[in-house]
Structures are given as C-alpha cells and as structure tokens.
Scaffold this motif. Structure first.
Motif, PDB file in Angstrom:
ATOM      1  N   SER A 111       3.817 -13.944 -23.354  1.00 21.70           N
ATOM      2  CA  SER A 111       4.451 -12.930 -22.516  1.00 21.70           C
ATOM      3  C   SER A 111       4.854 -11.705 -23.328  1.00 21.70           C
ATOM      4  N   LYS A 112       4.525 -10.519 -22.795  1.00 22.49           N
ATOM      5  CA  LYS A 112       4.819  -9.264 -23.486  1.00 22.49           C
ATOM      6  C   LYS A 112       5.927  -8.456 -22.817  1.00 22.49           C
ATOM      7  N   GLY A 113       6.353  -8.870 -21.622  1.00 25.05           N
ATOM      8  CA  GLY A 113       7.379  -8.111 -20.924  1.00 25.05           C
ATOM      9  C   GLY A 113       7.825  -8.830 -19.670  1.00 25.05           C
ATOM     10  N   LYS A 114       8.683  -8.160 -18.898  1.00 27.55           N
ATOM     11  CA  LYS A 114       9.246  -8.755 -17.690  1.00 27.55           C
ATOM     12  C   LYS A 114       9.182  -7.768 -16.536  1.00 27.55           C
ATOM     13  N   PHE A 144       4.457  -3.316 -22.256  1.00 20.07           N
ATOM     14  CA  PHE A 144       3.238  -4.097 -22.074  1.00 20.07           C
ATOM     15  C   PHE A 144       2.139  -3.214 -21.502  1.00 20.07           C
ATOM     16  N   GLN A 145       0.919  -3.647 -21.729  1.00 22.52           N
ATOM     17  CA  GLN A 145      -0.255  -2.907 -21.292  1.00 22.52           C
ATOM     18  C   GLN A 145      -0.953  -3.645 -20.153  1.00 22.52           C
ATOM     19  N   ARG A 146      -1.836  -2.964 -19.504  1.00 21.48           N
ATOM     20  CA  ARG A 146      -2.682  -3.597 -18.498  1.00 21.48           C
ATOM     21  C   ARG A 146      -3.418  -4.771 -19.149  1.00 21.48           C
ATOM     22  N   SER A 168       0.442  -1.049 -16.705  1.00 25.12           N
ATOM     23  CA  SER A 168       1.323  -1.100 -17.871  1.00 25.12           C
ATOM     24  C   SER A 168       2.776  -0.877 -17.462  1.00 25.12           C
ATOM     25  N   SER A 169       3.685  -1.122 -18.411  1.00 27.08           N
ATOM     26  CA  SER A 169       5.107  -0.890 -18.144  1.00 27.08           C
ATOM     27  C   SER A 169       5.379   0.584 -17.856  1.00 27.08           C
ATOM     28  N   SER A 170       4.677   1.478 -18.543  1.00 30.54           N
ATOM     29  CA  SER A 170       4.873   2.907 -18.280  1.00 30.54           C
ATOM     30  C   SER A 170       4.342   3.284 -16.899  1.00 30.54           C
ATOM     31  N   ASP A 171       3.255   2.645 -16.463  1.00 25.47           N
ATOM     32  CA  ASP A 171       2.751   2.870 -15.106  1.00 25.47           C
ATOM     33  C   ASP A 171       3.795   2.451 -14.071  1.00 25.47           C
ATOM     34  N   VAL A 196       0.256  -7.465  -9.868  1.00 20.34           N
ATOM     35  CA  VAL A 196      -0.274  -8.735 -10.364  1.00 20.34           C
ATOM     36  C   VAL A 196      -1.017  -9.396  -9.209  1.00 20.34           C
ATOM     37  N   HIS A 197      -2.307  -9.632  -9.383  1.00 19.00           N
ATOM     38  CA  HIS A 197      -3.085 -10.268  -8.324  1.00 19.00           C
ATOM     39  C   HIS A 197      -2.761 -11.755  -8.256  1.00 19.00           C
ATOM     40  N   ARG A 198      -2.823 -12.310  -7.068  1.00 21.12           N
ATOM     41  CA  ARG A 198      -2.496 -13.725  -6.874  1.00 21.12           C
ATOM     42  C   ARG A 198      -3.350 -14.641  -7.748  1.00 21.12           C
ATOM     43  N   ASN A 199      -4.601 -14.284  -7.950  1.00 26.65           N
ATOM     44  CA  ASN A 199      -5.490 -15.120  -8.765  1.00 26.65           C
ATOM     45  C   ASN A 199      -5.114 -15.111 -10.241  1.00 26.65           C
TER      46      ASN A 199
END
Length: 204
Positions: A111-114, A144-146, A168-171, A196-199
């Motif tokens: 994990s890179k972020g929340k 975090f990035q895409r 990303s977090s900035s997005d 975040v896509h369900r898949n």
C-alpha cells in the motif's frame, strides 16, 4: 506454515489463569469471536502475542496456505505438524482461493496511500459491490500514482478494503467529491469513471 509459541495453540481463554480454558483444535473461519479469544490467550514468551498470530493466519489462509499454531517446546514439533498430527490449532487454507493479485492487495504490504470515502460509497462498495467513483472520495493521504495499491477507509478511519488506484493522489485532490463526467475537464485527461474499479478491489 507453522507458528510456534509457548502454549498449545489458541484457547477459549488464557490457560495460564483459567483452568477451564480449552484448546481449539481447528478454526475454519477467523471471525470476531476467534479474534476475541486470541486477545484473551496470552503467550509469555512468543513475539507479538496470539492476536498477531491469528492475524497472520488470516492472511496466510486467504492465500491458500494451511497454518498451525503450536507449542514449540513439544518434541519433534515441526515433524509432527508436517505429518498432520492432531497437535496445536489448525487454521486450514480457504477453499476458494483469491486470485494472486487480490491476495497481494489483501496483505496491505504494498500500500502506497489511503483513500477515505463517505458513507454512501461505503454502502456502494460493501453492500452493492460497486466500483469506487470520485464522488464518494472525501480525502486522499500519502503520495501515490496511478496503478499503486491504496487502503480504502470509511469516514471513521476504519480500513474497509484495498484497491489499485486508477488516479494519483494529486488527481484526487482535484476530482475527489466530483462527478465522473467532470474528470476530463478538471484534469485534462480521463482514465475512466472509476477511482478504483471493482475488479481491482478487495473489500474486507
């Protein structure tokens, strides 16, 4: 996987103080009651305590691994466990194994972020098995990035899942709380309607 401690396994209560405590030979599902008993079962020498071992067992069994928690002072303990002897507490692997990517996310190690979401998003994710849309995002923490793994938190800060971020977090600082049809105009590009896509998500 064998985890050795200084007591016989998981008990219904702390056997050091409660003579009525009973050893649990098999745990097919790690639920709230099992976690409570783990908190009540204390090891005098083991690292992390029984609660930590049960959490490790949850992650391992979700990955298709059998786990045994037993007294490391027993003679030939590892040989006996490998032979399938009825010793300690067995946490059998889950029958339905998660695909490797989802097992990786479930571990939380990458994990890179929340991403914090509102109550409506929690309901959509947990009850209706929907993707996470930007409208439900209230906050993004960390950089975090895409494509990075992120924790998904409810409005109380409780972790409800993990997922692969589509933005990303900035997005998210720009599109969080906004409707999906405004993503392109706000960012100048568009990777789809979902944060975040369900898949690409595991709900816990």
């Amino acid at each position: 996987l064998a985890m050795l401690t200084d007591i016989g396994g998981l008990y219904t209560a702390d056997p050091h103080y409660n003579p009525q405590a009973q050893l649990i030979r098999r745990v097919d599902k790690i639920d709230a009651e099992v976690k409570r008993m783990a908190c009540d079962t204390a090891s005098r020498q083991g690292t992390g305590g029984m609660a930590t071992k049960v959490e490790a067992a949850r992650l391992a069994t979700s990955s298709g691994v059998n786990v045994a928690v037993a007294d490391g002072r027993e003679p030939d303990i590892l040989v006996r466990i490998s032979q399938g002897d009825d010793i300690g507490t067995l946490f059998p692997a889950q029958v339905c194994k998660m695909e490797s990517r989802k097992r990786w996310m479930l571990s939380g190690l990458a994990s890179k972020g929340k991403i914090t979401v509102d109550k409506g998003a929690v309901s959509a994710l947990k009850e209706h098995k929907k993707s996470l849309l930007p409208a439900g995002v209230t906050k993004a923490d960390g950089k975090f990035q895409r494509g990075d793994i992120v924790d998904i938190l409810d409005d109380k800060g409780k972790n409800i899942g993990y997922g692969i971020a589509n933005y990303s977090s900035s997005d998210l600082a720009s599109i969080g709380g906004k409707h999906s049809d405004t993503i392109g105009s706000l960012l100048g590009y568009d990777y789809g309607d979902e944060v975040v896509h369900r898949n690409n998500m595991v709900i816990v």
